[in-house]
Motif scaffolding. Structure first.
Motif, PDB file in Angstrom:
ATOM      1  N   SER A 140      52.113  46.927  61.200  1.00  0.00           N
ATOM      2  CA  SER A 140      53.159  45.771  60.734  1.00  0.00           C
ATOM      3  C   SER A 140      52.404  44.849  59.509  1.00  0.00           C
ATOM      4  O   SER A 140      52.818  44.661  58.473  1.00  0.00           O
ATOM      5  N   GLN A 141      51.054  44.765  60.013  1.00  0.00           N
ATOM      6  CA  GLN A 141      50.009  43.929  58.956  1.00  0.00           C
ATOM      7  C   GLN A 141      50.035  44.778  57.810  1.00  0.00           C
ATOM      8  O   GLN A 141      49.977  44.061  56.690  1.00  0.00           O
ATOM      9  N   HIS A 142      49.885  46.129  57.872  1.00  0.00           N
ATOM     10  CA  HIS A 142      49.840  46.875  56.655  1.00  0.00           C
ATOM     11  C   HIS A 142      51.201  46.826  55.934  1.00  0.00           C
ATOM     12  O   HIS A 142      51.043  46.517  54.456  1.00  0.00           O
ATOM     13  N   LEU A 143      52.314  46.878  56.429  1.00  0.00           N
ATOM     14  CA  LEU A 143      53.544  46.626  55.734  1.00  0.00           C
ATOM     15  C   LEU A 143      53.438  45.126  54.936  1.00  0.00           C
ATOM     16  O   LEU A 143      54.026  45.103  53.919  1.00  0.00           O
ATOM     17  N   ASP A 144      53.101  44.144  55.729  1.00  0.00           N
ATOM     18  CA  ASP A 144      53.042  42.783  55.072  1.00  0.00           C
ATOM     19  C   ASP A 144      52.337  42.901  53.959  1.00  0.00           C
ATOM     20  O   ASP A 144      52.668  41.943  52.926  1.00  0.00           O
ATOM     21  N   THR A 145      51.001  43.495  53.906  1.00  0.00           N
ATOM     22  CA  THR A 145      50.154  43.419  52.856  1.00  0.00           C
ATOM     23  C   THR A 145      50.938  44.124  51.536  1.00  0.00           C
ATOM     24  O   THR A 145      50.749  43.894  50.570  1.00  0.00           O
ATOM     25  N   GLU A 146      51.652  45.279  51.902  1.00  0.00           N
ATOM     26  CA  GLU A 146      52.146  46.234  50.762  1.00  0.00           C
ATOM     27  C   GLU A 146      53.371  45.289  50.257  1.00  0.00           C
ATOM     28  O   GLU A 146      53.679  45.326  49.021  1.00  0.00           O
ATOM     29  N   ILE A 147      54.256  44.569  50.937  1.00  0.00           N
ATOM     30  CA  ILE A 147      55.357  43.535  50.571  1.00  0.00           C
ATOM     31  C   ILE A 147      54.768  42.558  49.713  1.00  0.00           C
ATOM     32  O   ILE A 147      55.264  42.504  48.753  1.00  0.00           O
ATOM     33  N   LYS A 148      53.450  42.024  50.206  1.00  0.00           N
ATOM     34  CA  LYS A 148      53.093  41.123  49.350  1.00  0.00           C
ATOM     35  C   LYS A 148      52.603  41.408  47.924  1.00  0.00           C
ATOM     36  O   LYS A 148      52.711  40.894  46.880  1.00  0.00           O
ATOM     37  N   LEU A 149      52.159  42.728  47.891  1.00  0.00           N
ATOM     38  CA  LEU A 149      51.580  43.343  46.740  1.00  0.00           C
ATOM     39  C   LEU A 149      52.816  43.677  45.746  1.00  0.00           C
ATOM     40  O   LEU A 149      52.613  43.308  44.445  1.00  0.00           O
ATOM     41  N   LEU A 150      53.880  44.060  46.215  1.00  0.00           N
ATOM     42  CA  LEU A 150      55.038  44.346  45.526  1.00  0.00           C
ATOM     43  C   LEU A 150      55.551  43.013  44.972  1.00  0.00           C
ATOM     44  O   LEU A 150      55.913  43.088  43.980  1.00  0.00           O
ATOM     45  N   LYS A 151      55.470  41.901  45.892  1.00  0.00           N
ATOM     46  CA  LYS A 151      56.117  40.566  45.330  1.00  0.00           C
ATOM     47  C   LYS A 151      55.101  40.156  44.157  1.00  0.00           C
ATOM     48  O   LYS A 151      55.723  39.699  43.234  1.00  0.00           O
ATOM     49  N   ASP A 152      53.721  40.369  44.119  1.00  0.00           N
ATOM     50  CA  ASP A 152      52.866  40.105  43.200  1.00  0.00           C
ATOM     51  C   ASP A 152      53.217  40.426  41.894  1.00  0.00           C
ATOM     52  O   ASP A 152      53.275  40.093  40.815  1.00  0.00           O
TER      53      ASP A 152
ATOM     54  N   ASP B 156      62.750  42.840  55.420  1.00  0.00           N
ATOM     55  CA  ASP B 156      61.864  43.717  54.543  1.00  0.00           C
ATOM     56  C   ASP B 156      62.635  44.931  53.811  1.00  0.00           C
ATOM     57  O   ASP B 156      62.186  45.012  52.548  1.00  0.00           O
ATOM     58  N   LEU B 157      63.461  45.489  54.383  1.00  0.00           N
ATOM     59  CA  LEU B 157      64.329  46.424  53.719  1.00  0.00           C
ATOM     60  C   LEU B 157      65.224  45.809  52.600  1.00  0.00           C
ATOM     61  O   LEU B 157      65.048  46.353  51.352  1.00  0.00           O
TER      62      LEU B 157
END
Length: 233
Positions: free
Chosen positions: A2-14, A76-77
């Protein structure tokens, strides 16, 4: 996981924010280049188009990897699906900014201020940039009211776009020698109207994502309050 997913979502937002900023900047530079007949600035816009295309490909790949490797669900989806569409719309806004820069170079000289005023080009450009600014700030602050202001501004663009055919026709009748330049300005207004439509799409996707996120937080808060009440009893 879940933490890895959060990191990837944040990167996508950036990355989406970076693309949004870049495209907004392209539009603002286009207005300056047109106001001052600045060919160098128009060339800079065309050179930056490669960065827009490159970032779009990166974001597309990020979205695909997120779906394939992390199987996101719920909010997230929704964000990943919204990011796919926003990315595509931003790239197309970048294409229109690039086309406008080419028109500016093709003019071969500054444009008569009275003509710009008659065709409401200044108002068209200003409104388009404001719409993109609202979408950009709405994404940062997650403010759906700000995103909804985009719809009202789009009506101004539609009104100018409806009038421009007749206005251009009248200008050509009065001065046939300037037909080419009038048609360039007409084309720029058409491009800006499309920018408005694409920005409206972006605002719709932002609202779709942000309201789902707020709903999720409200449900979590309600559940936490309920759990807390059970313990006290």
């Amino acid at each position: 996981m879940s933490q890895h997913l959060d990191t990837e979502i944040k990167l996508l937002k950036d990355n989406i924010l970076e693309l949004m900023f870049l495209v907004k900047n392209q539009l603002e530079k286009g207005k300056k280049a047109l106001d001052n007949f600045d060919e160098e600035l128009a060339h800079e816009i065309m050179a930056n188009e490669k960065r827009v295309d490159s970032l779009e490909l990166t974001i597309d790949r990020d979205c695909e990897n997120l779906l394939a490797l992390h199987n996101p669900v719920a909010v997230d989806l929704r964000f990943v699906m919204a990011a796919f569409k926003i990315n595509s719309d931003l790239e197309r806004v970048g294409d229109h900014a690039n086309s406008i820069a080419k028109y500016i170079i093709d003019f071969g000289g500054s444009i008569d201020e009275k003509t710009v005023e008659t065709m409401r080009l200044e108002e068209m450009y200003k409104t388009s940039v404001q719409m993109m600014t609202n979408a950009f700030n709405a994404f940062i602050t997650e403010d759906t009211e700000l995103a909804r202001r985009v719809f009202k501004l789009d009506r101004t663009l539609n009104e100018i776009n409806r009038e421009v055919s007749e206005v251009t026709s009248e200008l050509i009748k009065k001065d046939v020698k300037e037909t080419k330049n009038y048609l360039y300005l007409f084309s720029i207004i058409r491009k800006l109207e499309r920018v408005g439509d694409l920005t409206k799409n972006i605002a719709e996707e932002l609202i779709f994502y942000i309201e789902a996120k707020v709903l999720k937080h409200q449900k979590m808060k309600s559940k936490n309050n309920s759990d807390s009440g059970e313990e006290e009893e």
